[in-house]
Write an enzyme that holds these catalytic residues in place. Structure first.
Site, PDB file in Angstrom:
ATOM      1  CG  HIS A   1      -0.208   0.330   2.490  1.00  0.00           C
ATOM      2  ND1 HIS A   1       0.558  -0.592   3.149  1.00  0.00           N
ATOM      3  CD2 HIS A   1      -0.130   1.476   3.218  1.00  0.00           C
ATOM      4  CE1 HIS A   1       1.079  -0.043   4.229  1.00  0.00           C
ATOM      5  NE2 HIS A   1       0.682   1.212   4.297  1.00  0.00           N
TER       6      HIS A   1
HETATM    7  C1  UD1 Z   1      -1.834   5.591   6.090  1.00  0.00           C
HETATM    8  C2  UD1 Z   1      -0.489   5.964   6.719  1.00  0.00           C
HETATM    9  C3  UD1 Z   1       0.499   4.817   6.532  1.00  0.00           C
HETATM   10  C4  UD1 Z   1      -0.089   3.531   7.088  1.00  0.00           C
HETATM   11  C5  UD1 Z   1      -1.426   3.275   6.412  1.00  0.00           C
HETATM   12  C6  UD1 Z   1      -2.085   2.014   6.899  1.00  0.00           C
HETATM   13  C7  UD1 Z   1       0.106   8.347   6.573  1.00  0.00           C
HETATM   14  C8  UD1 Z   1       1.005   9.316   5.927  1.00  0.00           C
HETATM   15  N1  UD1 Z   1       0.103   7.123   6.039  1.00  0.00           N
HETATM   16  O1  UD1 Z   1      -1.625   5.411   4.701  1.00  0.00           O
HETATM   17  O2  UD1 Z   1       1.673   5.114   7.258  1.00  0.00           O
HETATM   18  O3  UD1 Z   1       0.805   2.462   6.817  1.00  0.00           O
HETATM   19  O4  UD1 Z   1      -2.287   4.388   6.696  1.00  0.00           O
HETATM   20  O5  UD1 Z   1      -3.257   1.773   6.174  1.00  0.00           O
HETATM   21  O6  UD1 Z   1      -0.558   8.682   7.534  1.00  0.00           O
HETATM   22  N2  UD1 Z   1      -9.043   5.187   1.982  1.00  0.00           N
HETATM   23  C9  UD1 Z   1     -10.295   4.628   1.967  1.00  0.00           C
HETATM   24  N3  UD1 Z   1     -10.899   4.336   3.148  1.00  0.00           N
HETATM   25  C10 UD1 Z   1     -10.295   4.575   4.350  1.00  0.00           C
HETATM   26  C11 UD1 Z   1      -9.025   5.159   4.352  1.00  0.00           C
HETATM   27  C12 UD1 Z   1      -8.401   5.451   3.181  1.00  0.00           C
HETATM   28  O7  UD1 Z   1     -10.864   4.379   0.911  1.00  0.00           O
HETATM   29  O8  UD1 Z   1     -10.900   4.262   5.401  1.00  0.00           O
HETATM   30  C13 UD1 Z   1      -8.361   5.477   0.707  1.00  0.00           C
HETATM   31  C14 UD1 Z   1      -8.587   6.881   0.196  1.00  0.00           C
HETATM   32  O9  UD1 Z   1      -8.624   6.819  -1.189  1.00  0.00           O
HETATM   33  C15 UD1 Z   1      -7.332   7.594   0.640  1.00  0.00           C
HETATM   34  C16 UD1 Z   1      -6.294   6.504   0.525  1.00  0.00           C
HETATM   35  O10 UD1 Z   1      -6.967   5.322   0.892  1.00  0.00           O
HETATM   36  O11 UD1 Z   1      -7.045   8.714  -0.138  1.00  0.00           O
HETATM   37  C17 UD1 Z   1      -5.100   6.728   1.408  1.00  0.00           C
HETATM   38  O12 UD1 Z   1      -5.483   6.909   2.777  1.00  0.00           O
HETATM   39  P1  UD1 Z   1      -4.556   7.748   3.785  1.00  0.00           P
HETATM   40  O13 UD1 Z   1      -5.114   7.703   5.145  1.00  0.00           O
HETATM   41  O14 UD1 Z   1      -4.257   9.094   3.191  1.00  0.00           O
HETATM   42  O15 UD1 Z   1      -3.185   6.975   3.724  1.00  0.00           O
HETATM   43  P2  UD1 Z   1      -2.854   5.404   3.708  1.00  0.00           P
HETATM   44  O16 UD1 Z   1      -2.312   5.067   2.371  1.00  0.00           O
HETATM   45  O17 UD1 Z   1      -3.967   4.586   4.245  1.00  0.00           O
END
Ligand code: UD1
Length: 387
Positions: free
Chosen positions: A214
């Protein structure tokens, strides 16, 4: 400025993203078990909001609903971090904890630590001192900055102390308490072993590979297509179970990528128990996650990390982790590497199921400065920035 210093009376834990929950939950449980004279408040920033990324963990780990939900959702780094800061400041001002506890390295971690620190509230950082020495990782920036402004640095890895001291942190702030995420794993072990997730999916134990990918460096750009092609190739020879993170799924969709091999099992993100059950019975794990490197080392399952570096070198030196590099073509080597991999191996000190107890010992013995009194004193000296 007159500031009172005293024992911790009110702890606020802040969680936001999936890997935060299992690091924080045992601390809340230990605190509640040990004393009823310390109030506890759980704040969820809402960085992760889908049930499979958040709710399912809180339910399985038995924490119940958070006391405060900030619902920040997804956004750019700046906007997400800023939203947490904007929404959590009034909560901290109103509830006036004298210690804010933040786990790990996600955007919510840094945002909450920064707000607390500027309000004069003591900050405790769970999983302090880890360093990949790669500032292109958002998590590395979050870690370095959170550690600098934290008063209590709770470490679980031998090199964390050296990393912190090299950055000028005073040794009095560093407390080797062990790994609270492993506390959760041990507390849930019988449920994990009883889940039989592999058998339920018709998979033979030790016959399949579990995959989690991821990180932006791998999934946001063109490397993802190479990873998909390589996974399709190895799935011809061994079943590949891939609970896909929403970020990776979105990127596959936008790049028009899909799997074709019948051996590929693409799943929704799984709950904690079901996922760990699959890992426990796997032949090996391919990942770019931080926590997985630790959980596989604890369980003695071969782990192949698709990154150039790791902030968890102890998992390579004494555990089961092997760094493959940010090189998706190397995925094709994994079936053969599994045959030669270390299975079992050592576990670092303090990964023993009672790290949260040691952390709470430190909390209860600590003298923290001021809290609300300090915040108001800082306000008197600096004035309100909005004025
Ligand atoms: C975040 C953390 C990362 C951790 C990961 C675990 C930061 C910088 N990164 O990354 O260190 O390893 O979480 O999962 O804080 N999304 C959904 N549903 C959700 C959450 C996210 O669909 O409940 C999708 C959205 O499109 C979003 C993308 O995932 O834009 C990324 O989510 P985000 O929280 O920005 O970062 P992660 O890649 O999850």
């Amino acid at each position: 400025m007159m500031v009172t210093v005293g024992r911790v009376r009110h702890v606020m834990s802040v969680v936001g993203a999936r890997p935060n929950f299992m690091k924080t939950v045992p601390v809340i449980a230990a605190l509640k078990r040990r004393t009823d004279s310390v109030r506890h408040t759980l704040v969820h920033t809402g960085q992760h909001y889908d049930d499979v990324m958040s709710q399912i963990f809180l339910e399985e780990l038995g924490v119940g609903a958070p006391d405060v939900m900030l619902s920040v959702g997804s956004a750019s780094h700046a906007v997400q971090t800023a939203r947490v800061m904007e929404r959590i400041e009034p909560v901290m001002k109103e509830l006036a904890p004298d210690l804010v506890l933040v786990p790990g390295d996600v955007n919510s971690t840094l945002a909450a630590a920064l707000v607390a620190s500027k309000l004069g509230i003591a900050v405790g950082h769970i999983e302090a001192g880890l360093r990949s020495f790669d500032r292109t990782m958002p998590e590395e920036v979050n870690r370095v900055l959170t550690d600098q402004i934290s008063d209590l640095l709770f470490i679980h890895s031998p090199e964390a102390r050296d990393n912190l001291l090299a950055e000028g942190v005073s040794p009095q702030r560093v407390h080797a308490v062990g790994n609270t995420m492993i506390d959760t794993l041990l507390a849930m072990r019988s449920r994990i072993s009883g889940a039989h997730a592999a058998a339920q999916r018709g998979l033979e134990p030790r016959s399949y590979l579990v995959v989690t990918l991821h990180r932006p460096a791998l999934v946001d750009g063109s490397l993802l297509a190479d990873a998909v092609a390589a996974l399709d190739d190895i799935a011809e020879d061994m079943p590949v179970v891939f609970p896909i993170h929403p970020r990776t799924e979105a990127s596959m969709l936008s790049q028009g990528l899909s799997f074709t091999s019948p051996g590929m099992r693409l799943l929704e993100p799984l709950g904690y128990v079901e996922f760990l059950s699959l890992v426990q019975d796997a032949a090996g794990v391919l990942t770019d996650s931080g926590g997985m490197q630790e959980e596989t080392t604890y369980l003695g399952i071969p782990c192949f990390t698709l990154r150039d570096n790791t902030e968890r070198p102890v998992t390579c030196s004494i555990g089961t982790n092997v760094l493959l590099g940010l090189a998706p073509e190397r995925i094709r080597e994994v079936p053969e590497l599994i045959g030669r991999a270390r299975r079992g191996g050592d576990v670092p000190p303090g990964w023993d199921g009672v790290a949260a107890e040691r952390l709470v010992d430190v909390l209860l013995e600590s003298e923290v400065g001021g809290g609300p009194e300090l915040a108001s004193a800082i306000g008197d000296v600096l004035g309100d920035v909005s004025a």
